[in-house]
Design a protein around this motif. Structure first.
Motif, short mmCIF file in Angstrom:
data_model
loop_
_atom_site.label_atom_id
_atom_site.label_comp_id
_atom_site.label_asym_id
_atom_site.label_seq_id
_atom_site.Cartn_x
_atom_site.Cartn_y
_atom_site.Cartn_z
N UNK A 171 0.80 -1.21 -0.25
CA UNK A 171 0.06 -0.14 0.10
C UNK A 171 0.82 1.15 0.09
N UNK A 172 0.43 2.22 -0.70
CA UNK A 172 1.23 3.39 -0.78
C UNK A 172 0.95 4.25 0.51
N UNK A 173 1.88 5.11 0.89
CA UNK A 173 1.96 6.07 2.09
C UNK A 173 1.14 7.09 1.76
N UNK A 174 0.51 7.85 2.80
CA UNK A 174 -0.18 9.12 2.49
C UNK A 174 -1.84 8.97 3.23
N UNK A 175 -2.50 10.16 2.82
CA UNK A 175 -3.67 10.20 3.43
C UNK A 175 -4.67 9.06 2.69
N UNK A 176 -4.71 8.91 1.33
CA UNK A 176 -5.32 7.98 0.82
C UNK A 176 -4.39 6.73 0.38
N UNK A 177 -4.27 5.79 1.05
CA UNK A 177 -3.23 4.68 0.55
C UNK A 177 -4.02 3.78 -0.48
N UNK A 178 -3.15 3.46 -1.36
CA UNK A 178 -3.75 2.71 -2.46
C UNK A 178 -2.95 1.48 -2.68
N UNK A 179 -3.67 0.42 -2.91
CA UNK A 179 -3.00 -1.05 -3.15
C UNK A 179 -2.57 -1.00 -4.28
N UNK A 180 -1.11 -2.02 -4.26
CA UNK A 180 -0.56 -2.30 -5.47
C UNK A 180 -0.17 -3.73 -5.50
N UNK A 181 -0.58 -4.58 -6.54
CA UNK A 181 -0.50 -6.00 -6.26
C UNK A 181 0.27 -6.52 -7.65
N UNK A 182 1.46 -7.09 -7.25
CA UNK A 182 2.36 -7.76 -8.14
C UNK A 182 2.17 -9.14 -8.29
N UNK A 183 2.05 -9.93 -9.67
CA UNK A 183 1.93 -11.29 -9.56
C UNK A 183 2.49 -11.73 -10.83
N UNK B 207 5.70 -19.32 -20.68
CA UNK B 207 6.14 -17.97 -20.33
C UNK B 207 5.77 -17.43 -19.07
N UNK B 208 6.61 -16.71 -18.37
CA UNK B 208 6.28 -16.37 -16.91
C UNK B 208 6.26 -14.82 -17.09
N UNK B 209 4.99 -14.30 -16.87
CA UNK B 209 4.75 -12.84 -17.27
C UNK B 209 4.49 -12.05 -16.13
N UNK B 210 5.45 -11.03 -15.96
CA UNK B 210 5.06 -10.02 -14.77
C UNK B 210 3.87 -9.05 -14.96
N UNK B 211 3.01 -9.01 -13.97
CA UNK B 211 1.82 -8.30 -13.97
C UNK B 211 1.59 -7.46 -12.69
N UNK B 212 1.28 -6.17 -13.02
CA UNK B 212 0.96 -5.31 -11.87
C UNK B 212 -0.38 -4.65 -11.94
N UNK B 213 -1.18 -4.39 -10.73
CA UNK B 213 -2.57 -3.70 -10.77
C UNK B 213 -2.47 -2.85 -9.72
N UNK B 214 -3.27 -1.85 -9.83
CA UNK B 214 -3.72 -0.82 -8.82
C UNK B 214 -5.01 -0.69 -8.31
N UNK B 215 -4.97 -0.22 -7.16
CA UNK B 215 -6.53 0.36 -6.46
C UNK B 215 -7.36 -0.99 -6.26
N UNK B 216 -8.69 -0.73 -6.64
CA UNK B 216 -9.68 -1.78 -6.30
C UNK B 216 -9.29 -3.20 -6.94
N UNK B 217 -8.50 -3.16 -8.18
CA UNK B 217 -8.20 -4.53 -8.96
C UNK B 217 -7.02 -5.03 -8.13
N UNK B 218 -6.24 -4.20 -7.54
CA UNK B 218 -5.16 -4.68 -6.44
C UNK B 218 -5.85 -5.55 -5.32
N UNK B 219 -6.70 -4.88 -4.61
CA UNK B 219 -7.37 -5.45 -3.59
C UNK B 219 -8.12 -6.43 -3.85
N UNK B 220 -8.82 -6.60 -4.95
CA UNK B 220 -9.55 -7.81 -5.42
C UNK B 220 -8.47 -9.11 -5.63
N UNK B 221 -7.25 -8.74 -6.13
CA UNK B 221 -6.18 -9.75 -6.35
C UNK B 221 -5.88 -10.30 -4.95
N UNK B 222 -5.79 -9.25 -3.95
CA UNK B 222 -5.11 -9.75 -2.79
C UNK B 222 -6.35 -10.76 -2.08
N UNK B 223 -7.48 -10.49 -2.25
CA UNK B 223 -8.40 -10.91 -1.41
C UNK B 223 -8.65 -12.62 -2.06
#
Length: 144
Positions: free
Chosen positions: A18-30, A47-63
């Motif tokens: 999660x980013x720092x600050x007043x409104x932390x944002x999730x960043x997911x890597x897989x 092939x092994x593909x590196x992926x990154x997603x942010x915000x609600x998409x990242x929270x969904x991935x985490x869950x």
């Protein structure tokens, strides 16, 4: 146009920060293991593909995303570079995910990890022909 569509299995659970600050944002890597259609003798079959997603998409991935789960993603390729601790320039290539979804039912990832792929790679469906929805996702659906 920069558009990527991939289907593969997660090589490990997503790494979420999660980013720092007043409104932390999730960043997911897989990393997705994407099978190759055509295989040559002695070559890797995925092939092994590196992926990154942010915000609600990242929270969904985490869950909901776990190692071995088959997913479909849409996004764009992004390249970058940085200088590592040894002073060498390192080049990166990631797929920035804009959309992600399940490619199979709940139990299929466990079956495929155990080598018991009775559905032959197809999503597990109910008797009415619809794919099963994972437990706990009901509150995130836009309809009830």
């Amino acid at each position: 146009m920069n558009k990527v569509v991939l289907m593969g299995r997660l090589t490990r659970d997503p790494e979420v920060r999660y980013t720092q600050g007043d409104n932390p944002m999730a960043i997911a890597r897989y990393t997705l293991a994407v099978d190759r259609r055509f295989k040559r003798e002695g070559e890797a079959t995925a092939d092994f593909i590196s992926c990154i997603t942010f915000g609600k998409q990242a929270e969904f991935a985490e869950k909901y995303f776990r190692q071995g789960l088959k997913i479909i993603v849409c996004g764009r390729i992004q390249t970058g570079s940085y200088t590592n601790r040894e002073g060498k320039k390192v080049y990166t290539t990631d797929v920035v995910i804009e959309e992600q979804d399940f490619a199979e039912g709940k139990g299929a990832a466990k079956e495929s990890n155990q080598g018991n792929n009775s559905a032959a790679g197809r999503p597990i469906e109910d008797a009415d022909g619809f794919m099963n929805i994972p437990d706990g996702i009901d509150e995130e659906l836009p309809f009830s």
